[in-house]
Design an enzyme around this catalytic site. Sequence first.
Site, PDB file in Angstrom:
ATOM      1  N   HIS A   1      -3.183   6.118   3.426  1.00 30.70           N
ATOM      2  CA  HIS A   1      -4.058   4.988   3.115  1.00 30.70           C
ATOM      3  C   HIS A   1      -3.577   3.705   3.774  1.00 30.70           C
ATOM      4  O   HIS A   1      -4.353   2.963   4.395  1.00 30.70           O
ATOM      5  CB  HIS A   1      -4.117   4.837   1.593  1.00 30.70           C
TER       6      HIS A   1
ATOM      7  N   ASP B   1       0.838  -1.191   0.000  1.00 35.04           N
ATOM      8  CA  ASP B   1       0.000   0.000   0.000  1.00 35.04           C
ATOM      9  C   ASP B   1       0.882   1.254   0.000  1.00 35.04           C
ATOM     10  O   ASP B   1       1.966   1.237  -0.589  1.00 35.04           O
ATOM     11  CB  ASP B   1      -0.936  -0.032   1.215  1.00 35.04           C
TER      12      ASP B   1
ATOM     13  N   SER C   1     -11.454  -0.677  -0.307  1.00 40.60           N
ATOM     14  CA  SER C   1     -10.126  -0.662   0.311  1.00 40.60           C
ATOM     15  C   SER C   1     -10.211  -0.928   1.805  1.00 40.60           C
ATOM     16  O   SER C   1      -9.256  -1.430   2.411  1.00 40.60           O
ATOM     17  CB  SER C   1      -9.456   0.701   0.104  1.00 40.60           C
TER      18      SER C   1
END
Length: 598
Positions: A208, A166, A413
């Site tokens: 994220h 990620d 996600s």
Amino acid sequence: MDTQQRSRTSGKRNERHSAAWGKRLSVAVLLLSGAMSGQANRMSAQKMAAEKIHPEVARIMNRFAAHPTQQVKVIVQYEQTPKSTALSRVQNLGGRMGHHLGVVRGAAFTVPVGSLAALANDPEVAFVSVDHPLKGMDDYTDAAMNVTAAVNAAYDGTGIGVAVIDSGIYDKQSDLRNGNNSRVLYHQDFTGTTTYLNNKQVWDLYGHGTHVAGIIGGNGNKSNGQYAGVAPNVNLIDLRVLDANGAGSDSQVIAAIQQAIALKNTYNIRVINLSLGRGIFSGYAQDPLCQAVESAWNAGIVVVVAAGNYGRVSVNGSNGYGTVAAPGNDPLVLTVGAMKSMGTYSRTDDQIASYSSKGPTTYDHVVKPDVVAPGNMVVATNSPGSTLESEFPGNDVAGNYSSHDYFTLSGTSMATPAVAGGVALMLQQNPNLTPDQVKARLMKTAYKSFPASSVATDASTGMTYTSYYDLFTVGSGYVDLGAALANTDLAPANIGAALSPSATYKPSTGAVTITNGNGTVASSSVVWGSSVVWGSSVVWGANVSGSSVVWGSSVVWGASTATGFSVVWGSSTDTASSVVWGASSDGNGAFSATDSEQ
């Protein structure tokens, strides 16, 4: 050797000794009577010690018998309020004291498993029990996925490594640490955009990856357990492929997957989380990104992938069908769609998030997603000062902690790491499960009661979106970790035993039916027989639309038009793909994960 086998063997040894002693001369018995008395006293002491240990602690002792240094949090209660000498004895056994608990005449300790027996033998100790994590239950993800069953069984992901591919992980977050020790065991940057602050590398500029890591394995330290992840003691391996803007490339992701495979034995990496994706530009057999995830799967790593956030894309009335992203289109991997908790703990009123991408996949028509999990407005760990926090300051979560500790995001996600954490719990329970067995068990045990349809309204635009609960929207159902952990069925262990099937359109009948991706598995056979995974009803259930015939002429499409149908099933597949995945879509490798709906 399992506990039951061990006890049977022990019993036979005792029987043999008893028979042998029965044949000894009486003088020998007299000479040895003192020794026998001492042995009886020791056995009595062992019995008393065993009675002081909660069965849950005993199970932990058995589980980690080969790893005596493994740490476990326990509450030790004493016959009387403990004095400093009693507490010092625990510390001499390697224990670290937490809180004094005078109200129960005890204290909380973190103790090596190998010291638990000696601790119970302390004559002043009354009882040793597990120091359970408690949650304020504001985390709807846990309630919807039945994570409480895992907590009650003392599964927390201990010993399992999850590779988070990620934007990086901010490992100064106390929720991702055990005291002074980070549970992020490894960092590597594949973006070539390394940034330093005060001579220290900043690992998550976008924000994220830290959020994803918190959903997988945050321990809720800053929120007193309120925002704990699914597997709160799992180990994390940080493989950074997205830059400060959330952008990456196939080659970076493939290099990270390759490294995860190389590090598998070093960190016991059993799960890869891919909360990213991009458009599909070829069949999965020709796509190097898909081939990379297959290599990880073949290496014994469960690859959990986001389905995509394009379920609102409607090309010629397609209503979002055919929008699953790569590498979630690969039939081996476990592909996850997103549900909404609807602000309640009960999952019975939960609805599909209208932005969750739907199958079948472009080119190959693979039935995706495989499962769904909570992904809307999920609270998890934050990377302070990140791009996402700067762009969406209103997503910071206020509470009795810093306003920069937790952040709210939405998307597939967020649903993906919830499942990845669940997979870690399953592998902690049974490390021998293969990726195919994990996938098949999750799909079989998924919660399958859904409404026929639901309508969502975008708060910012007022637009409404109608979703239908068919195989291409919710897959096999809503992940239920309690059911998955309670299930003992085993699909065949061979790679490809749980390939997601494909959907086939028959112009002669106007229907779409399921065709097994694995030629060795007969779709008409009984599910979970000696060599079969997929059948027509058990995996998907009677409550999911189209359990045998997926589509009639227009049932699933709702207002489906002929043009909408042809976008997915027509001969102009390449054209449809370019429309859905054109320049206007987010093709940079990352999902925005910031859209949400009530």
